[in-house]
Design a protein around this motif. Structure first.
Motif, PDB file in Angstrom:
ATOM      1  N   TYR A   1       0.830  -1.205   0.000  1.00 20.44           N
ATOM      2  CA  TYR A   1       0.000   0.000   0.000  1.00 20.44           C
ATOM      3  C   TYR A   1       0.865   1.255   0.000  1.00 20.44           C
ATOM      4  O   TYR A   1       1.975   1.279   0.531  1.00 20.44           O
ATOM      5  CB  TYR A   1      -0.898   0.045   1.247  1.00 20.44           C
ATOM      6  CG  TYR A   1      -1.740  -1.180   1.447  1.00 20.44           C
ATOM      7  CD1 TYR A   1      -2.985  -1.305   0.844  1.00 20.44           C
ATOM      8  CD2 TYR A   1      -1.273  -2.236   2.232  1.00 20.44           C
ATOM      9  CE1 TYR A   1      -3.752  -2.443   1.025  1.00 20.44           C
ATOM     10  CE2 TYR A   1      -2.030  -3.375   2.415  1.00 20.44           C
ATOM     11  CZ  TYR A   1      -3.273  -3.476   1.804  1.00 20.44           C
ATOM     12  OH  TYR A   1      -4.021  -4.602   1.986  1.00 20.44           O
ATOM     13  N   ARG A   2       0.297   2.326  -0.565  1.00 18.99           N
ATOM     14  CA  ARG A   2       0.820   3.676  -0.402  1.00 18.99           C
ATOM     15  C   ARG A   2      -0.216   4.493   0.351  1.00 18.99           C
ATOM     16  O   ARG A   2      -1.421   4.356   0.114  1.00 18.99           O
ATOM     17  CB  ARG A   2       1.131   4.328  -1.752  1.00 18.99           C
ATOM     18  CG  ARG A   2       2.316   3.702  -2.455  1.00 18.99           C
ATOM     19  CD  ARG A   2       2.790   4.515  -3.644  1.00 18.99           C
ATOM     20  NE  ARG A   2       3.929   3.865  -4.266  1.00 18.99           N
ATOM     21  CZ  ARG A   2       5.189   4.028  -3.875  1.00 18.99           C
ATOM     22  NH1 ARG A   2       5.462   4.861  -2.873  1.00 18.99           N
ATOM     23  NH2 ARG A   2       6.175   3.391  -4.487  1.00 18.99           N
ATOM     24  N   PHE A   3       0.235   5.341   1.249  1.00 15.76           N
ATOM     25  CA  PHE A   3      -0.685   6.147   2.046  1.00 15.76           C
ATOM     26  C   PHE A   3       0.070   7.290   2.707  1.00 15.76           C
ATOM     27  O   PHE A   3       1.307   7.338   2.682  1.00 15.76           O
ATOM     28  CB  PHE A   3      -1.381   5.292   3.122  1.00 15.76           C
ATOM     29  CG  PHE A   3      -0.429   4.506   3.997  1.00 15.76           C
ATOM     30  CD1 PHE A   3       0.010   5.019   5.214  1.00 15.76           C
ATOM     31  CD2 PHE A   3       0.024   3.251   3.612  1.00 15.76           C
ATOM     32  CE1 PHE A   3       0.882   4.294   6.024  1.00 15.76           C
ATOM     33  CE2 PHE A   3       0.895   2.523   4.422  1.00 15.76           C
ATOM     34  CZ  PHE A   3       1.325   3.046   5.617  1.00 15.76           C
ATOM     35  N   ASP A   4      -0.695   8.233   3.279  1.00 12.06           N
ATOM     36  CA  ASP A   4      -0.139   9.305   4.098  1.00 12.06           C
ATOM     37  C   ASP A   4      -0.495   9.036   5.551  1.00 12.06           C
ATOM     38  O   ASP A   4      -1.522   8.407   5.845  1.00 12.06           O
ATOM     39  CB  ASP A   4      -0.712  10.675   3.691  1.00 12.06           C
ATOM     40  CG  ASP A   4      -0.471  11.013   2.232  1.00 12.06           C
ATOM     41  OD1 ASP A   4       0.515  10.508   1.667  1.00 12.06           O
ATOM     42  OD2 ASP A   4      -1.277  11.779   1.663  1.00 12.06           O
TER      43      ASP A   4
ATOM     44  N   PRO B   1       5.422  -2.361   1.827  1.00 12.40           N
ATOM     45  CA  PRO B   1       5.414  -3.481   0.877  1.00 12.40           C
ATOM     46  C   PRO B   1       4.807  -4.765   1.428  1.00 12.40           C
ATOM     47  O   PRO B   1       5.106  -5.854   0.935  1.00 12.40           O
ATOM     48  CB  PRO B   1       6.914  -3.665   0.575  1.00 12.40           C
ATOM     49  CG  PRO B   1       7.610  -3.203   1.794  1.00 12.40           C
ATOM     50  CD  PRO B   1       6.758  -2.126   2.405  1.00 12.40           C
ATOM     51  N   VAL B   2       3.960  -4.662   2.433  1.00  8.87           N
ATOM     52  CA  VAL B   2       3.347  -5.811   3.090  1.00  8.87           C
ATOM     53  C   VAL B   2       1.832  -5.710   2.939  1.00  8.87           C
ATOM     54  O   VAL B   2       1.263  -4.619   3.055  1.00  8.87           O
ATOM     55  CB  VAL B   2       3.732  -5.844   4.590  1.00  8.87           C
ATOM     56  CG1 VAL B   2       3.008  -6.969   5.310  1.00  8.87           C
ATOM     57  CG2 VAL B   2       5.239  -6.007   4.745  1.00  8.87           C
ATOM     58  N   GLY B   3       1.169  -6.840   2.687  1.00  5.42           N
ATOM     59  CA  GLY B   3      -0.268  -6.846   2.496  1.00  5.42           C
ATOM     60  C   GLY B   3      -1.043  -6.780   3.804  1.00  5.42           C
ATOM     61  O   GLY B   3      -0.490  -6.949   4.893  1.00  5.42           O
TER      62      GLY B   3
ATOM     63  N   GLU C   1       2.510 -13.446   5.238  1.00  8.59           N
ATOM     64  CA  GLU C   1       3.760 -13.696   4.516  1.00  8.59           C
ATOM     65  C   GLU C   1       3.458 -14.301   3.146  1.00  8.59           C
ATOM     66  O   GLU C   1       2.833 -15.347   3.035  1.00  8.59           O
ATOM     67  CB  GLU C   1       4.652 -14.649   5.316  1.00  8.59           C
ATOM     68  CG  GLU C   1       5.990 -14.913   4.658  1.00  8.59           C
ATOM     69  CD  GLU C   1       6.850 -15.904   5.425  1.00  8.59           C
ATOM     70  OE1 GLU C   1       7.987 -16.167   4.983  1.00  8.59           O
ATOM     71  OE2 GLU C   1       6.386 -16.427   6.457  1.00  8.59           O
ATOM     72  N   TYR C   2       3.910 -13.613   2.117  1.00 10.75           N
ATOM     73  CA  TYR C   2       3.768 -14.134   0.761  1.00 10.75           C
ATOM     74  C   TYR C   2       4.810 -15.220   0.517  1.00 10.75           C
ATOM     75  O   TYR C   2       6.007 -14.958   0.524  1.00 10.75           O
ATOM     76  CB  TYR C   2       3.981 -13.019  -0.264  1.00 10.75           C
ATOM     77  CG  TYR C   2       2.875 -12.000  -0.357  1.00 10.75           C
ATOM     78  CD1 TYR C   2       1.610 -12.344  -0.851  1.00 10.75           C
ATOM     79  CD2 TYR C   2       3.096 -10.684   0.025  1.00 10.75           C
ATOM     80  CE1 TYR C   2       0.598 -11.400  -0.947  1.00 10.75           C
ATOM     81  CE2 TYR C   2       2.097  -9.735  -0.079  1.00 10.75           C
ATOM     82  CZ  TYR C   2       0.852 -10.095  -0.566  1.00 10.75           C
ATOM     83  OH  TYR C   2      -0.146  -9.155  -0.667  1.00 10.75           O
TER      84      TYR C   2
END
Length: 463
Positions: free
Chosen positions: A255-258, A272-274, A314-315
């Motif tokens: 995800y990208r977020f503020d 970079p983690v779901g 964990e992917y």
């Protein structure tokens, strides 16, 4: 207990995730470390490689009789021969939490408690401090994928400690900053009622040192009873919180977020983690890092470099055809967050969950909740209950959950799992549970990788 003058330590249950962190703490200080565990594991083999002596037979003849301190885990029964002998022969026998108590007294302590999310928040917080150069001693309840460790040391007198509520262990800690992620009912075999669970977490916050800070999840029950001279409230996306995320966008499996606070904003954070729950966990960790004065750019760089935790969303496989996620989820709320997040990230894939219930008491107490969360999948496979420290309870079995699930479901024996995976389709496959389900990780990964290659080739031929 004077940790500085101890030269030999013996562990009863050295292979546990929390116990091994303490063992590594002593070992890195040059203390002679030895101990017992029931079975050899990847983790115990690592400890041996690091210089510790471990045996796997309950035998008083194998005890280090020169040990000045004995540390044991509550998971070891009181009837254990070695533990009984050590107590009867005048050794100083303490719990892991007693050692952590002394560490929190000596260092600036950041502790992370809560029925969900504490491993991720503590590991990410420790990673932020390490990656930024701030430095900390980390005592974690999971294996950091960045460092393949659940413990690391630092010359900076700061400790990040996962605060475990099992057996009320976390009530011995004295934090300068205490994070509290959740107060849901769990470990009712210890606490009896949800009210008692909540009371324990309230007591956890009463131990915050003078002028210390509580970083709490907005919306916790009995929030007005929580202590801490300073209080900061965080949330996934509720703008009534002191810290929350906005502009959330899925990106490359993460995800990208503020992150917004009252007088501060951190823009374009990449995680970079779901799992949307991991955005909220990241907000908590970032809040702690900001309180410590770590710069914006160092925080963002550390989050972008976070590789996650073994068995926490964990992917194991992630490609256009096949996704395989492994997770430690063993509570209904954890399963709900896991499955709903995975489905949101991969909405076009068939979701199959293989779940191993952990403990007879937890299955009995939360069967309805487990069924509701598992019904979010397209199909469910249930393993028999993993008993851990418990004896069977009459009438309590995985079928209690299965009969309440609204999607196709079957209770499957361990020996039939791999055959099922070979014969069936699941482009989004999830394994979840806190027992020994992790033993299936590699064989499942191998089968799914092979199937994905074959079926991808067939798709190419058809087109």
């Amino acid at each position: 207990m004077d940790l500085k003058n101890i030269q030999r330590v013996y562990f009863v249950g050295i292979g546990g995730i929390g116990m091994s962190a303490i063992a590594r703490f002593f070992n890195e200080k040059g203390v002679h470390v030895s101990g017992y565990d029931r079975t050899e594991t990847v983790l115990t083999r690592q400890l041996v490689e690091e210089g510790m002596q471990i045996h796997y037979t309950d035998d008083v003849q194998l005890i280090d009789t020169k040990a000045q301190l004995v540390v044991y885990t509550p998971a070891i029964p009181a009837t254990h021969s070695e533990l009984k002998w050590l107590r009867e022969n005048g050794y100083e026998v303490v719990k892991r939490s007693d050692v952590l108590r002394e560490i929190t007294k000596e260092l600036f302590a950041i502790t992370v408690g809560g029925t969900h999310g504490k491993t991720t928040v503590s590991t990410l917080t420790a990673h932020l401090l390490r990656h930024s150069g701030y430095g900390c001693n980390a005592f974690l309840g999971g294996i950091s994928a960045n460092y393949n460790r659940n413990f690391w040391s630092s010359s900076n007198n700061v400790a990040v400690i996962e605060a475990d509520e099992y057996d009320r262990s976390f009530l011995k800690l004295y934090p300068d900053i205490a994070v509290l992620t959740a107060m849901d009912a769990d470990h009712l075999d210890i606490y009896g009622t949800e009210a008692e669970v909540q009371e324990a977490f309230i007591q956890y916050t009463r131990n915050i040192k003078p002028n210390g800070t509580l970083v709490g999840k907005l919306g916790l029950q009995r929030a007005k009873d929580l202590k801490g001279d300073n209080q900061v409230w965080y949330h996934l996306n509720d703008n009534k919180a002191d810290a929350y995320a906005t502009n959330i966008q899925p990106s490359e499996g993460g995800y990208r977020f503020d992150v917004v606070q009252q007088d501060w904003k951190l823009t374009d954070v990449y995680l970079p983690v779901g799992g949307t729950h991991n955005i909220e966990n990241t907000v908590a960790a970032i809040t702690v890092a900001h309180l410590l004065g770590i710069s914006d750019e160092k925080i963002k760089a550390a989050v972008a470099d976070f590789k996650g935790i073994r068995r926490r969303f964990e992917y194991l496989i992630r490609n256009n055809y096949q996704v395989y996620i492994d997770d430690y989820a063993h509570h209904p709320e954890e399963l709900r967050a896991l499955i709903s997040s995975a489905r949101a990230l991969f909405p076009d894939k068939k979701c199959v969950v293989l779940f191993q219930p952990h403990l007879y008491t937890r299955t009995r107490d939360f069967a309805d909740g487990f069924a509701e969360s598992l019904s979010l999948a397209d199909e469910v496979l249930l393993l028999p209950i993993y008993p851990a420290r418990e004896l069977p309870i009459e009438g309590v079995h995985s079928e209690m959950i299965a009969k309440k699930i609204s999607k196709p479901v079957q209770v499957i024996q361990k020996e039939d799992v791999l055959a099922w995976i070979k014969a069936n389709s699941a482009t989004l496959f999830i394994t979840a549970g806190a027992g020994d389900i992790d033993l299936f990780r590699e064989p499942i990964q191998e089968i799914l990788n092979g199937k994905g290659f074959i079926e991808n080739e067939e798709v190419k031929k058809d087109t």
